[in-house]
Design a protein around this motif. Sequence first.
Motif, mmCIF file in Angstrom:
data_model
loop_
_atom_site.group_PDB
_atom_site.id
_atom_site.type_symbol
_atom_site.label_atom_id
_atom_site.label_comp_id
_atom_site.label_asym_id
_atom_site.label_seq_id
_atom_site.Cartn_x
_atom_site.Cartn_y
_atom_site.Cartn_z
ATOM 1 N N THR A 22 -33.040 -1.756 139.001
ATOM 2 C CA THR A 22 -32.873 -2.805 140.008
ATOM 3 C C THR A 22 -32.776 -2.138 141.376
ATOM 4 O OG1 THR A 22 -30.455 -2.828 140.023
ATOM 5 C CG2 THR A 22 -31.561 -4.247 138.397
ATOM 6 N N TYR A 24 -32.029 -3.767 145.688
ATOM 7 C CA TYR A 24 -31.832 -5.006 146.460
ATOM 8 C C TYR A 24 -32.101 -4.790 147.944
ATOM 9 C CZ TYR A 24 -29.157 -5.284 142.156
ATOM 10 O OH TYR A 24 -28.789 -5.207 140.833
ATOM 11 N N LEU A 41 -36.769 -4.116 139.767
ATOM 12 C CA LEU A 41 -36.351 -5.497 139.571
ATOM 13 C C LEU A 41 -35.376 -5.885 140.679
ATOM 14 C CD1 LEU A 41 -35.898 -8.152 137.920
ATOM 15 C CD2 LEU A 41 -34.124 -6.910 136.659
ATOM 16 N N ASP A 44 -31.110 -10.998 140.004
ATOM 17 C CA ASP A 44 -30.095 -11.879 140.597
ATOM 18 C C ASP A 44 -28.697 -11.296 140.372
ATOM 19 O OD1 ASP A 44 -29.890 -12.431 137.899
ATOM 20 O OD2 ASP A 44 -30.035 -14.615 138.091
ATOM 21 N N SER A 45 -28.635 -10.140 139.679
ATOM 22 C CA SER A 45 -27.380 -9.375 139.614
ATOM 23 C C SER A 45 -26.900 -9.042 141.022
ATOM 24 C CB SER A 45 -27.568 -8.093 138.801
ATOM 25 O OG SER A 45 -28.695 -7.371 139.245
ATOM 26 N N ASP A 83 -36.408 -11.844 140.400
ATOM 27 C CA ASP A 83 -35.733 -12.791 139.514
ATOM 28 C C ASP A 83 -35.801 -14.201 140.083
ATOM 29 O OD1 ASP A 83 -34.714 -12.091 137.075
ATOM 30 O OD2 ASP A 83 -32.807 -11.326 137.854
ATOM 31 N N LYS A 113 -39.401 -12.905 137.048
ATOM 32 C CA LYS A 113 -38.700 -12.914 135.762
ATOM 33 C C LYS A 113 -37.844 -14.171 135.708
ATOM 34 C CE LYS A 113 -35.036 -10.037 134.882
ATOM 35 N NZ LYS A 113 -33.913 -10.980 134.701
ATOM 36 N N HIS A 137 -36.890 -13.233 130.056
ATOM 37 C CA HIS A 137 -35.619 -12.530 129.797
ATOM 38 C C HIS A 137 -34.873 -13.324 128.718
ATOM 39 C CE1 HIS A 137 -31.690 -10.912 131.934
ATOM 40 N NE2 HIS A 137 -31.509 -11.044 130.640
ATOM 41 N N LEU A 180 -37.956 -9.188 128.294
ATOM 42 C CA LEU A 180 -36.766 -8.372 128.530
ATOM 43 C C LEU A 180 -35.674 -8.828 127.572
ATOM 44 C CD1 LEU A 180 -35.460 -7.269 131.970
ATOM 45 C CD2 LEU A 180 -33.855 -8.096 130.273
ATOM 46 N N GLU A 182 -31.808 -8.517 126.562
ATOM 47 C CA GLU A 182 -30.493 -8.055 127.051
ATOM 48 C C GLU A 182 -29.423 -8.262 125.980
ATOM 49 O OE1 GLU A 182 -29.236 -9.369 130.945
ATOM 50 O OE2 GLU A 182 -27.219 -8.543 130.658
ATOM 51 N N ILE A 203 -32.131 -3.802 127.852
ATOM 52 C CA ILE A 203 -30.876 -3.420 128.533
ATOM 53 C C ILE A 203 -29.786 -3.772 127.526
ATOM 54 C CG2 ILE A 203 -30.866 -5.612 129.872
ATOM 55 C CD1 ILE A 203 -29.313 -3.904 132.072
ATOM 56 N N VAL A 213 -34.295 -0.853 131.318
ATOM 57 C CA VAL A 213 -33.895 -1.225 132.673
ATOM 58 C C VAL A 213 -32.398 -1.026 132.815
ATOM 59 C CG1 VAL A 213 -33.744 -3.699 132.042
ATOM 60 C CG2 VAL A 213 -33.873 -3.062 134.447
ATOM 61 N N VAL A 215 -29.163 -1.588 135.919
ATOM 62 C CA VAL A 215 -28.741 -2.015 137.251
ATOM 63 C C VAL A 215 -28.333 -0.737 137.996
ATOM 64 C CG1 VAL A 215 -26.961 -3.325 138.503
ATOM 65 C CG2 VAL A 215 -28.053 -4.315 136.470
HETATM 66 O O1 KIV Z 1 -30.385 -9.466 137.350
HETATM 67 C C1 KIV Z 1 -30.544 -8.389 136.767
HETATM 68 O O2 KIV Z 1 -30.273 -7.301 137.276
HETATM 69 C C2 KIV Z 1 -31.086 -8.433 135.414
HETATM 70 C C3 KIV Z 1 -30.899 -7.191 134.584
HETATM 71 C C4 KIV Z 1 -29.555 -7.215 133.976
HETATM 72 C C5 KIV Z 1 -31.971 -7.062 133.599
HETATM 73 O O3 KIV Z 1 -31.589 -9.428 135.002
#
Ligand code: KIV
Length: 277
Positions: A22, A24, A41, A44-45, A83, A113, A137, A180, A182, A203, A213, A215
């Motif tokens: 990930t 941002y 990625l 939305d984390s 996401d 995703k 996912h 994906l 999880e 993950i 993957v 974070v």
């Molecule tokens: O939002 C995110 O970072 C995710 C990962 C946990 C795969 O969806």
Amino acid sequence: MKNTVVTFMESKQKGLKQTMLTAYDYSTAKLADEAGVNSILVGDSLGMVCLGYDDTLSVTMEDMIHHTKAVARGAKNALIVADMPFMSYQSSVYDSVVNAGRLIKEGHAHCVKLEGGAEFEEHIKAIVNSFIPVIAHIGLTPQSVNSFGGFKVQGKDEQAANKIIEDAKAAERAGAFAVLLECVPAKLAEIITKMLNVPTIGIGAGAGCDGQVLVYTDMLGFFNDFTPKFVKKYINGGEIIKGAFKNYISDVQNGIFPAEEHCFKISDEVINKLTKN
Ligand code: KIV
């Protein structure tokens, strides 16, 4: 090498493991890209690790577009996955296409995703039919935290494992280019990986997936509110950064920073004129 949805899918046939992290923001995306990660990625984390929410439910389309744009400016070779945030696709097939389109058009992502399999088959199909590649996912889908009653491992009994298998099949049938997984048992992830033609990214789903993957704030030890069992911390970044902040505070308080090399010069002639007046 430029990573695309095509190279991503080909990696399964070639037996090459896909790497995803990930990011941002611009600087982190640039570092991950320069390190050679296959895809980034914009998860939305970000709601939890950047914005400080307890879950991902408050993340908006505007948040996602803002951060995806920054990541897209930093990454030159990685495939950028954005996401779809909570309620940007669940509400209708129409909303799912419009919002996926915004992540591509305004955010400059290459693909999206979304969380879900069988329930969102029509949504995935409609997005794919608009020429927007989709990753589905499944397993622990954090946007369903209220239905799950917490962030828990999924697919442990026969019925739950079959549901995840059905979700994976539905996602592939709908045209998702990857799935994906999880927080599902490693053996279940292995079965799904063998069953699908498209790659799986795991993950907390074991080594049998076609890729992994993490974070980035977890793997660097920046986010220490809680650490899931599946995280490998490559550095204790939180402690390293805190140490550097403490050194800075002490340097300023003790007159050590800034030193001469951090200062700009002016000629004595100008200074003499200034002090004469
Ligand atoms: O939002 C995110 O970072 C995710 C990962 C946990 C795969 O969806």
